[in-house]
Design a protein around this motif. Structure first.
Motif, PDB file in Angstrom:
ATOM      1  N   LYS A 121       0.833  -1.212   0.000  1.00  0.00           N
ATOM      2  CA  LYS A 121       0.000   0.000   0.000  1.00  0.00           C
ATOM      3  C   LYS A 121       0.867   1.262   0.000  1.00  0.00           C
ATOM      4  N   VAL A 122       0.344   2.304  -0.692  1.00  0.00           N
ATOM      5  CA  VAL A 122       1.089   3.562  -0.833  1.00  0.00           C
ATOM      6  C   VAL A 122       0.225   4.713  -0.334  1.00  0.00           C
ATOM      7  N   LEU A 123       0.770   5.521   0.578  1.00  0.00           N
ATOM      8  CA  LEU A 123       0.052   6.706   1.057  1.00  0.00           C
ATOM      9  C   LEU A 123       0.793   7.965   0.615  1.00  0.00           C
ATOM     10  N   LEU A 124       0.096   8.810  -0.131  1.00  0.00           N
ATOM     11  CA  LEU A 124       0.648  10.108  -0.544  1.00  0.00           C
ATOM     12  C   LEU A 124       0.388  11.122   0.555  1.00  0.00           C
ATOM     13  N   TYR A 125       1.445  11.750   1.035  1.00  0.00           N
ATOM     14  CA  TYR A 125       1.363  12.741   2.123  1.00  0.00           C
ATOM     15  C   TYR A 125       1.639  14.113   1.531  1.00  0.00           C
ATOM     16  N   HIS A 126       0.643  15.027   1.651  1.00  0.00           N
ATOM     17  CA  HIS A 126       0.760  16.351   1.021  1.00  0.00           C
ATOM     18  C   HIS A 126       0.407  17.431   2.050  1.00  0.00           C
ATOM     19  N   PRO A 127       1.381  17.821   2.895  1.00  0.00           N
ATOM     20  CA  PRO A 127       1.068  18.709   4.021  1.00  0.00           C
ATOM     21  C   PRO A 127       1.113  20.206   3.722  1.00  0.00           C
ATOM     22  N   TYR A 128       1.534  20.598   2.513  1.00  0.00           N
ATOM     23  CA  TYR A 128       1.703  22.025   2.223  1.00  0.00           C
ATOM     24  C   TYR A 128       0.760  22.485   1.120  1.00  0.00           C
ATOM     25  N   SER A 129       0.373  23.749   1.234  1.00  0.00           N
ATOM     26  CA  SER A 129      -0.418  24.432   0.212  1.00  0.00           C
ATOM     27  C   SER A 129       0.328  25.692  -0.196  1.00  0.00           C
ATOM     28  N   ALA A 130      -0.035  26.248  -1.347  1.00  0.00           N
ATOM     29  CA  ALA A 130       0.532  27.542  -1.735  1.00  0.00           C
ATOM     30  C   ALA A 130       0.116  28.628  -0.759  1.00  0.00           C
ATOM     31  N   ASN A 131      -0.991  28.402  -0.064  1.00  0.00           N
ATOM     32  CA  ASN A 131      -1.478  29.301   0.977  1.00  0.00           C
ATOM     33  C   ASN A 131      -0.932  28.819   2.322  1.00  0.00           C
ATOM     34  N   ALA A 132      -0.061  29.603   2.941  1.00  0.00           N
ATOM     35  CA  ALA A 132       0.593  29.201   4.194  1.00  0.00           C
ATOM     36  C   ALA A 132      -0.413  28.905   5.303  1.00  0.00           C
ATOM     37  N   GLN A 133      -1.544  29.592   5.296  1.00  0.00           N
ATOM     38  CA  GLN A 133      -2.539  29.394   6.351  1.00  0.00           C
ATOM     39  C   GLN A 133      -3.212  28.027   6.254  1.00  0.00           C
ATOM     40  N   LYS A 134      -3.170  27.415   5.079  1.00  0.00           N
ATOM     41  CA  LYS A 134      -3.750  26.082   4.903  1.00  0.00           C
ATOM     42  C   LYS A 134      -2.730  24.973   5.154  1.00  0.00           C
ATOM     43  N   SER A 135      -1.459  25.338   5.260  1.00  0.00           N
ATOM     44  CA  SER A 135      -0.383  24.355   5.343  1.00  0.00           C
ATOM     45  C   SER A 135      -0.093  23.933   6.783  1.00  0.00           C
ATOM     46  N   ILE A 136       0.325  22.675   6.932  1.00  0.00           N
ATOM     47  CA  ILE A 136       0.824  22.233   8.224  1.00  0.00           C
ATOM     48  C   ILE A 136       2.199  22.868   8.427  1.00  0.00           C
ATOM     49  N   PRO A 137       2.459  23.524   9.552  1.00  0.00           N
ATOM     50  CA  PRO A 137       3.783  24.104   9.788  1.00  0.00           C
ATOM     51  C   PRO A 137       4.879  23.063   9.594  1.00  0.00           C
ATOM     52  N   LYS A 138       5.999  23.472   9.034  1.00  0.00           N
ATOM     53  CA  LYS A 138       7.045  22.550   8.598  1.00  0.00           C
ATOM     54  C   LYS A 138       7.472  21.557   9.677  1.00  0.00           C
ATOM     55  N   GLU A 139       7.800  22.074  10.867  1.00  0.00           N
ATOM     56  CA  GLU A 139       8.303  21.186  11.913  1.00  0.00           C
ATOM     57  C   GLU A 139       7.237  20.199  12.381  1.00  0.00           C
ATOM     58  N   ILE A 140       5.970  20.633  12.343  1.00  0.00           N
ATOM     59  CA  ILE A 140       4.872  19.752  12.734  1.00  0.00           C
ATOM     60  C   ILE A 140       4.608  18.719  11.638  1.00  0.00           C
ATOM     61  N   ALA A 141       4.756  19.140  10.390  1.00  0.00           N
ATOM     62  CA  ALA A 141       4.506  18.245   9.257  1.00  0.00           C
ATOM     63  C   ALA A 141       5.420  17.033   9.286  1.00  0.00           C
ATOM     64  N   VAL A 142       6.703  17.254   9.553  1.00  0.00           N
ATOM     65  CA  VAL A 142       7.668  16.157   9.595  1.00  0.00           C
ATOM     66  C   VAL A 142       7.413  15.275  10.805  1.00  0.00           C
ATOM     67  N   ARG A 143       7.139  15.894  11.935  1.00  0.00           N
ATOM     68  CA  ARG A 143       6.862  15.134  13.152  1.00  0.00           C
ATOM     69  C   ARG A 143       5.611  14.268  12.984  1.00  0.00           C
ATOM     70  N   PHE A 144       4.621  14.818  12.327  1.00  0.00           N
ATOM     71  CA  PHE A 144       3.373  14.092  12.097  1.00  0.00           C
ATOM     72  C   PHE A 144       3.609  12.908  11.155  1.00  0.00           C
ATOM     73  N   LEU A 145       4.437  13.113  10.133  1.00  0.00           N
ATOM     74  CA  LEU A 145       4.773  12.032   9.206  1.00  0.00           C
ATOM     75  C   LEU A 145       5.449  10.876   9.939  1.00  0.00           C
ATOM     76  N   LYS A 146       6.334  11.179  10.842  1.00  0.00           N
ATOM     77  CA  LYS A 146       7.031  10.142  11.614  1.00  0.00           C
ATOM     78  C   LYS A 146       6.022   9.297  12.406  1.00  0.00           C
ATOM     79  N   LYS A 147       5.002   9.965  12.974  1.00  0.00           N
ATOM     80  CA  LYS A 147       3.981   9.229  13.727  1.00  0.00           C
ATOM     81  C   LYS A 147       3.186   8.313  12.812  1.00  0.00           C
TER      82      LYS A 147
END
Length: 434
Positions: A280-306
């Motif tokens: 199985k393959v999961l595509l992870y897309h935490p960022y948007s061109a709009n910063a307000q819609k994006s997961i903050p960078k440090e949280i995005a990586v931490r969340f991916l690890k979980k």
């Protein structure tokens, strides 16, 4: 719509190499003219900037739109009409240019009070048309982001299907903003991809050619209308096209993207084959061109690890550059392999499931029947709901302590608190339900 002439001959090249030729007006008394042009307000303003950068002798001069509209050969407008748009916006800017009323944020809101938003009825507009084969020209971009254009394409497909119940054939040509549109090639690809579109070209279009069509749709300034702010993009474009969006079942509002003719680069194709062999393959897309819609960078990586820890049956991929320092045997960075709209569509189409913020990704996923969990940060705007998507909301808990009209990032506190409360377990449960 803006009707104009140029004061000297000039060619403008689009990002795909297409030359748009403008010629100095010949025979101005004859309005059915190959040297009088029609464009959108957005593209006309871009063109003026381009001409000004070339030299003083190159100018675009306005011609009275009403005179051209009264030509007997002029096509009939479908959907919400956009008459006198240039004069409305120009008069507003003139009226308030020496005040502080017009700002970047409230200019569109003020214009929406004056631009026509009256509901149109497509069926009434085509009643009594005797021709069996009709042609339609669309002026301008149906949206400016990938999300908007995909949703607009869905609305346009429904529009086309309705017309095909009445007419034997329907030819639709689109003329996109091109004068300063650095995404013209991408935009052209998105609309050319739709099988019901006959041709996609670059604005402007001359009056003589314009009058060869039976109908036209003016997509200029649609994003400034209030309905575009309150409705999801598909419903907003249905409303613009004169279709009652509430009568269209959700199952008809599906997206279509045709990649049958697309051939991925061998390197990307080989990577996808290798990844899919793992399961199985999961595509992870935490960022948007709009910063307000994006997961903050440090949280995005931490969340991916979980997610990687708690979903051992999945291999994770991303078409975004998350963190150059992060690596894992079950994570593949496809950022460098996703260089075009169709590249990204190919990557999306090969995912088993998707986790994304509010971007084009989940609209593309719908076209390929990929189950998707979408993280939203805005409850006010209607979201586009698909059968294979689930929504999760992150509340914006930031507090702006700035005393000024503009946003001061240094005085914006608690901006990440809402994201900190996003639970991997909740997301995983939603993914499992799909």
């Amino acid at each position: 719509m803006v009707v104009f002439r140029v004061t000297d001959n000039i060619n403008i090249k689009t990002t795909d190499g297409t030359l748009i030729k403008y010629e100095k007006v010949k025979g101005p008394s004859n309005l059915l003219n190959e040297t009088i042009y029609i464009s959108t307000l957005e593209d006309f303003n871009d063109l003026k900037r381009v001409l000004a950068s070339v030299g003083n002798k190159y100018k675009a001069k306005i011609i009275d739109e009403s005179k051209v509209r009264y030509l007997s050969q002029f096509p009939r407008e479908l959907g919400i009409t956009n008459i006198n748009e240039y004069n409305i916006t120009n008069n507003l800017n003139y009226k308030y240019k020496n005040t502080n009323i017009l700002t970047k944020n409230n200019n569109s809101a003020l214009e929406s009070l004056y631009l026509n938003e009256e509901k149109a009825d497509l069926q009434k507009q085509i009643d009594g048309v005797l021709k069996r084969d009709i042609s339609i020209v669309i002026l301008g971009n149906l949206g400016f982001s990938i999300s908007e254009m995909i949703c607009a394409s869905t609305a346009l497909r429904i529009f086309y299907e309705k017309l095909m119940k009445v007419f034997k054939s329907v030819k639709i040509d689109i003329y996109l903003n091109a004068s300063e549109n650095r995404f013209y090639t991408r935009d052209k690809t998105i609309f050319s991809n739709q099988t019901f579109i006959n041709k996609v070209s670059a604005l402007s279009i001359d009056v003589k050619e314009f009058c060869q069509y039976d109908f036209f749709i003016d997509a200029s300034s649609v994003s400034k209308r209030s309905f575009y702010e309150t409705l999801n993009h598909t419903d907003a474009w249905l409303y613009k096209l004169g279709i009652d969006y509430q009568t269209i079942p959700n199952e008809m509002k599906y997206n279509k993207i045709n990649i049958a003719a697309y051939r991925p680069k061998k390197e990307l194709e080989d990577k996808i084959k290798t990844i899919k062999k793992r399961g199985k393959v999961l595509l992870y897309h935490p960022y948007s061109a709009n910063a307000q819609k994006s997961i903050p960078k440090e949280i995005a990586v931490r969340f991916l690890k979980k997610l990687i820890e708690k979903m051992p049956e999945y291999t994770f991929i991303s078409a975004l550059k998350l963190d150059s320092k992060f690596s894992h045997e079950r994570y593949f960075d496809l950022n460098n392999d996703s260089s075009s709209f169709l590249d990204f569509c190919y990557i999306v189409s090969n995912a088993t499931k998707i986790l994304t913020v509010d971007t084009a990704t989940y609209h593309i996923a719908d076209a390929f029947f990929i189950p998707t969990v979408v993280i939203y940060t805005n409850r006010k705007k209607q979201t586009m709901e698909y059968n294979l998507s689930k929504a999760i909301f992150v509340e914006d808990e930031s507090k702006d302590f700035s005393q000024f009209i503009f946003r001061d990032e240094s005085l914006l506190l608690y901006r990440f608190d809402g994201w900190q409360k996003l639970k991997a377990s909740k997301v995983i449960k939603l993914l499992e339900k799909l």
